[in-house]
Design an enzyme around this catalytic site. Structure first.
Site, PDB file in Angstrom:
ATOM      1  N   HIS A 436       0.876  -1.255   0.029  1.00  0.00           N
ATOM      2  CA  HIS A 436       0.321  -0.064  -0.380  1.00  0.00           C
ATOM      3  C   HIS A 436       1.348   1.358  -0.097  1.00  0.00           C
ATOM      4  O   HIS A 436       0.602   2.811  -0.170  1.00  0.00           O
ATOM      5  CB  HIS A 436      -0.962  -0.233   0.993  1.00  0.00           C
ATOM      6  N   ASP A 440      -2.714   1.519  -4.826  1.00  0.00           N
ATOM      7  CA  ASP A 440      -4.085   1.834  -3.969  1.00  0.00           C
ATOM      8  C   ASP A 440      -4.901   1.076  -4.359  1.00  0.00           C
ATOM      9  O   ASP A 440      -4.796  -0.155  -5.269  1.00  0.00           O
ATOM     10  CB  ASP A 440      -4.261   3.710  -4.478  1.00  0.00           C
TER      11      ASP A 440
END
Length: 465
Positions: A436, A440
């Site tokens: 992350h 995304d």
């Protein structure tokens, strides 16, 4: 690989840790296959070296007598560091005559034991080392259906240890076929006797193995791990942590501690792909000599999606994100006691047939313990075929330092709604773990949608070449 070294007044060749690959700076001694005093020929395997990529067998660069082991099992040594010393018989005898070593424990005793082993042929079959099998031997035996603890394989290694050469000689002599025939005859004889008692819920069996009930692409029965166990008590026992298992633990811990994991899943209708494979698999096997697996199509679909979303092919570098131009797909391949990660280099330049050939070759090398460090390097994106053992949903740990790991789950038939009508379709789940820091939800959602579109576009008109 070797250098001159003198210990206890005896000159010999210091066998050092070789430079296995460009990025590797050290290796761990997994198991010693020789002891001080053993006579070895050039290229005889003396130990197993474990790196963060692969376990490899270390051959002796010279012929002579092993006088000293300098690195203990489980200890890491840098490239170029001495592992052991091998001396010629003349040097050992001269050292003993000079009184450099005590005869009972030193090189003189080593010479006598080495010469006795050389003159007497193979060591005693009942030696203490006989039932200690290397991962390469276990993989090779499993490939040929050999039961190492039951079949009479002569061991030529240290104290009767069975080596890969012994297994290959046993296969060439027709030993496995004779053993299987004997087991079949014994089974037939036992079946002809009245059963002592019925066993409830016994699984159904076929002549060549158990009936498979899940997973359309299960092709072989998973092997049971062969693990060395320390004695415990009636409530517990201990399993030694092998160097390769310790390396896996270290890499997994690094991945989950440094990478903020997130994951997402998508459902794909692969009915047309199933029909395509069923139509082409026999012809492909005749033409190529290998199986046409679903994984080849999955890799092709993933490569196409990475081309559209190249950020998936990247690594985190603190102050920048490095996007790799070559698409090198890492395959997570499970063995009986570990997980190997061989790499298909430049997968974006290969067609479906080419990917199938690469998959077959890497799987074969993994099973037979022939993977090299170069086979395990350079991966940029990992695909894990978890569906091969019936999984329908999983959250993979990212193969550090890559940005993502995709699992291809088991293909199962499910009722689905198509234009307000219910139909039975072959469905599969794709699960993606993502870093992350780099990726995304939006970009990963689009990437998975593209993989889905690519998989669902395969039909009976698709060209494999």
């Amino acid at each position: 690989m070797s250098d001159t070294k003198t210990i206890d007044g005896i000159p010999g060749i210091a066998v050092t840790v070789p430079h296995l690959a460009e990025s590797l700076v050290s290796a761990t001694v997994g198991k010693w296959l020789v002891s001080p005093g053993d006579y070895v020929k050039q290229y005889d395997v003396i130990c197993e070296l474990v790196t963060d990529k692969v376990t490899t067998e270390m051959p002796s660069p010279v012929e002579g007598v092993v006088t000293h082991l300098l690195v203990a099992e489980g200890v890491e040594a840098a490239v170029g560091e001495p592992l052991c010393v091998v001396a010629g018989k003349d040097a050992v005898a001269a050292g003993a005559a000079a009184g450099a070593v005590a005869p009972a424990t030193g090189a003189a005793a080593a010479t006598s034991r080495g010469e006795a082993a050389q003159a007497g042929g193979a060591p005693a079959a009942d030696g203490a080392m006989r039932r200690r099998y290397s991962p390469a031997v276990l993989a090779l035996a499993a490939e040929h259906g050999i039961r190492l603890d039951e079949e009479p394989i002569p061991g030529s290694g240290h104290e009767g240890r069975i080596t890969r050469k012994d297994v290959l000689a046993y296969v060439a002599s027709g030993g496995p076929r004779a053993a299987q025939a004997a087991r079949a005859a014994q089974a037939a004889q036992s079946q002809s006797r009245p059963a002592a008692a019925a066993v409830p819920f016994a699984p159904a069996k076929e002549a060549d193995g158990p009936v498979r009930t899940t997973g359309l692409h299960l092709s072989e029965e998973p092997r049971i791990p062969a693990i060395e166990v320390e004695k415990g008590d009636e409530r517990e026992y201990f399993i030694d942590v092998t160097p390769i298992r310790n390396t896996i633990a270290s890499r997994m811990r690094q991945s989950v501690s440094e990478i903020p994991h997130a994951w997402t899943m998508i459902e794909v209708d692969v009915t047309n792909l199933v029909n395509l494979r069923n139509k082409m698999k026999e012809e492909f096997l005749k033409r190529e000599g290998i199986n046409l697996t679903y994984l080849a199509f999955v890799l092709k679909a993933v490569v196409g999606a990475i081309k559209d979303y190249p950020i998936m092919n990247s690594v985190w570098a603190v102050d920048k994100i490095i996007v790799k131009r070559d698409i090198n797909l890492t395959l997570a391949v499970g063995t009986e006691d570990s997980v190997m990660v061989p790499v298909i280099k430049q997968a974006d330049r290969k067609n479906i047939a080419g990917l199938a050939r690469e998959i077959d070759e890497l799987a074969r090398k993994t099973r037979t313990g022939k993977l090299t460090p170069s086979d395990m390097q350079g991966g940029t994106f990992t695909v894990n075929n978890t569906g091969s053992f019936g999984s329908i949903l999983s959250q993979p740990i990212i193969n550090y330092p890559q940005a993502a790991n995709l699992t291809f789950e088991s293909i199962v038939k499910r009722p689905v709604v198509i234009k307000d009508m219910i139909g039975v379709r072959s469905m599969v789940n794709l699960c993606l773990s993502l870093d992350h820091r780099i990726l995304d939800g939006v970009i990963c959602g689009r990437f998975l949608q593209r993989v889905k579109e690519n998989l669902e576009s395969f039909d009976e008109s698709t060209n494999l070449y």
